[in-house]
Design an enzyme around this catalytic site. Structure first.
Site, PDB file in Angstrom:
ATOM      1  CE  LYS A 181      -0.544  -0.683 -43.919  1.00  0.00           C
ATOM      2  NZ  LYS A 181      -0.647  -1.040 -45.350  1.00  0.00           N
ATOM      3  CB  SER A 223      12.424  22.972 -14.397  1.00  0.00           C
ATOM      4  OG  SER A 223      11.737  24.204 -14.418  1.00  0.00           O
ATOM      5  CG  HIS A 279      -1.732  -1.220   1.410  1.00  0.00           C
ATOM      6  ND1 HIS A 279      -3.028  -1.374   0.946  1.00  0.00           N
ATOM      7  CD2 HIS A 279      -1.411  -2.406   1.984  1.00  0.00           C
ATOM      8  CE1 HIS A 279      -3.458  -2.584   1.254  1.00  0.00           C
ATOM      9  NE2 HIS A 279      -2.493  -3.239   1.870  1.00  0.00           N
TER      10      HIS A 279
HETATM   11  N1  ARG Z   1      -2.948  -1.398 -48.352  1.00  0.00           N
HETATM   12  C1  ARG Z   1      -3.835  -2.484 -48.159  1.00  0.00           C
HETATM   13  C2  ARG Z   1      -3.852  -2.930 -46.732  1.00  0.00           C
HETATM   14  O1  ARG Z   1      -2.991  -2.581 -45.988  1.00  0.00           O
HETATM   15  C3  ARG Z   1      -3.424  -3.619 -49.019  1.00  0.00           C
HETATM   16  C4  ARG Z   1      -4.511  -4.572 -49.354  1.00  0.00           C
HETATM   17  C5  ARG Z   1      -5.524  -3.943 -50.221  1.00  0.00           C
HETATM   18  N2  ARG Z   1      -6.400  -4.941 -50.748  1.00  0.00           N
HETATM   19  C6  ARG Z   1      -7.597  -4.651 -51.267  1.00  0.00           C
HETATM   20  N3  ARG Z   1      -8.272  -5.627 -51.731  1.00  0.00           N
HETATM   21  N4  ARG Z   1      -8.064  -3.439 -51.344  1.00  0.00           N
HETATM   22  O2  ARG Z   1      -4.738  -3.611 -46.320  1.00  0.00           O
END
Ligand code: ARG
Length: 500
Positions: A337, A289, A167
């Protein structure tokens, strides 16, 4: 004149700030982001090469045309490395950019055949697996290096006595070495997770095409092998639909590891606080700072905490991303991504920066020892000892200790008089009360108190040495894993290149 012209603070510090720490802490304030698909370019070239080798081997593509494709891919690699090639946003993504480059340079007859028997859907999934497995190995390497640094310090401080907290309040006596072994043990679970994830990652989606395979006589096991995978991600529909799942796992791997670092960062912030002063962060790992010239701020530790919150959010987003899409490719997954790349970019250096801070940390043993004289850190040990030596039920020993704590007032440790009186109040027989002083006298020495805890995993020095040795073995195992995975990847790359 300021000693360190890159900052407006730092005149009061002995050493220059560590540059990796500064970069890590400044983060996106002053860093720009590359195009997401530029991170995939080299992976995409490898995927293209493996696919071309396979088309040639299967007799789908004439060797001379395959040669031209290889030449185009190599040309692109050179131009990319020398900075002459940039992705054209009009061409939508890296996959179209690469195909167009080869077609423009080597002609339609060759370039126009590159996409035979595949789709961007399996291609991007494959590129991302190459990227993720590389990142997981980097993760393992960085966590391993941090873990070893922590162990080195743990062994050195197996007999550095200090208060332990629950704690955030004073709890029991412990050692800095045991504390550090605790951090290292948590990291071994991160390594276990990384290893498990690597196995799930290292299967090839290539050849799944759009999601439903292809009528061309492709050889998926061959491309898998040429890309250093352990095998193929078999079902073509799942191979594409599952995109985002492993991205989530990478994020969650990082999130859990960052949780560990975040706790450790918080530990350092409190222990290093000038009011506690039990450790001191090196000047290279604090920031100043712009207005208060005395400041020694643990920014890197706060940034670790901040990034931890952020990466947990990113992981949650990734988990939710593919929810409710229909089986098959969906463009939603493109978003995963960006999240993946952000996670890696934000957190990749955290273990390394933390390692630097640990490596340069000054441990103030005197201050740690001084803190043992307050907070009644031996109260639980008093209860144990009273129960054992007087053969009392533990609860009775506990109650005597609690009374003794109350009677000791502001002393911070149980006094002999308080112990006697507490025993008397408990109704103990006179011969037992006689032993009060003896019990108290045994609690003054932290070496003695801590050494009573002899069981597995405890803070007793010999147990800390044992833990450190076992943890080191675990780190060795992880290092060997990274080494052999890298070898498998490198030799696949060599084989793939030789095929031209
Ligand atoms: N830039 C796309 C992605 O990251 C690639 C795949 C695109 N495929 C499609 N059928 N539009 O997903």
């Amino acid at each position: 004149m300021p000693k360190h012209k890159s900052t407006i603070w730092g005149n009061h510090l002995e050493t220059k700030p560590d540059q990796a720490m500064i970069r890590f802490s400044a983060g996106r304030d002053v860093a720009s982001l590359p195009m997401a698909d530029s991170e995939l370019l080299l992976d995409d070239l490898w995927t293209n090469r493996a696919h071309t080798v396979m088309l040639k081997t299967q007799g789908i593509l004439e060797p001379a045309l395959a040669e031209k494709i290889f030449e185009g891919l190599e040309m692109l690699e050179q131009e990319w490395i020398s900075g002459k090639f940039t992705l054209d946003p009009a061409k939508e993504d890296v996959h179209v950019n690469v195909e167009h480059f080869v077609t423009e340079r080597m002609g339609e007859e060759a370039g126009g055949r590159m996409h035979t028997g595949r789709s961007r859907n399996d291609q991007v999934a494959t590129d991302l697996r190459l990227l993720m497995r590389r990142e997981v190995l980097i993760f393992m390497e960085n966590v391993d290096a941090l873990g070893r640094e922590i162990l080195t310090q743990a062994v050195a401080h197996a007999e550095t006595w200090m208060p332990g907290f629950t704690h955030t309040q004073p709890g029991m006596m412990t050692t800095w070495g045991h504390w550090l072994c605790g951090w290292a043990q948590a990291l071994t679970r991160d390594l276990n997770r990384a290893e498990g994830l690597f196995h799930r990652l290292n299967r090839s989606p290539l050849g799944a095409a759009a999601s439903f395979g292809t009528s061309w006589p492709i050889h998926r096991e061959l491309t898998a092998e040429l890309l250093g995978f352990d095998g193929v991600e078999e079902n073509t529909l799942d191979a594409v639909t599952s995109r985002g799942e492993l991205e989530y796992e990478v994020a969650s791997l990082y999130a859990q590891m960052m949780n560990h670092l975040s706790v450790a960062a918080q530990d350092l912030m409190l222990l290093a606080h000038p009011y506690w002063n039990m450790v001191r962060l090196d000047d290279a790992y604090v920031t100043g700072s712009s207005i208060m010239p005395q400041k020694r701020n643990p920014d890197f530790a706060e940034v670790i905490r901040g990034k931890t919150a952020w990466v947990i959010g990113a992981a949650a987003g990734l988990l939710a991303g593919p929810k409710g899409t229909m089986s098959g490719y969906n463009r939603d997954t493109q978003q995963t991504k960006y999240a993946l790349l952000d996670v890696v970019r934000e957190c990749r250096d955290a273990p390394t920066v933390f390692r630097g801070a640990i490596n340069t940390l000054r441990v103030n043993k005197e201050e740690m020892a001084a803190h043992l004289n307050s907070g009644f850190l031996a109260a639980a040990d008093f209860a144990d000892l009273a129960a054992r030596e007087l053969n009392l039920p533990f609860r009775l020993g506990y109650n005597i200790a609690a009374t003794a704590v109350r009677l000791s007032g502001n002393a911070g440790v149980i006094t002999p008089q308080a112990a006697r009186q507490a025993m008397a109040e408990s109704g103990a027989e006179p011969d037992k009360i006689q032993q009060a002083e003896h019990i108290v006298s045994q609690l003054a020495d932290p070496a003695r108190v801590v050494s009573w805890r002899t069981h597995t995993g405890s803070p007793a020095p010999e147990q800390v040495h044992k833990q450190a040795a076992q943890l080191e073995k675990r780190f060795d195992k992880s290092k060997a894993f990274v080494h052999s995975a890298r070898k498998q990847i490198e030799s696949a790359w060599e084989r793939c290149k030789q095929h031209r």
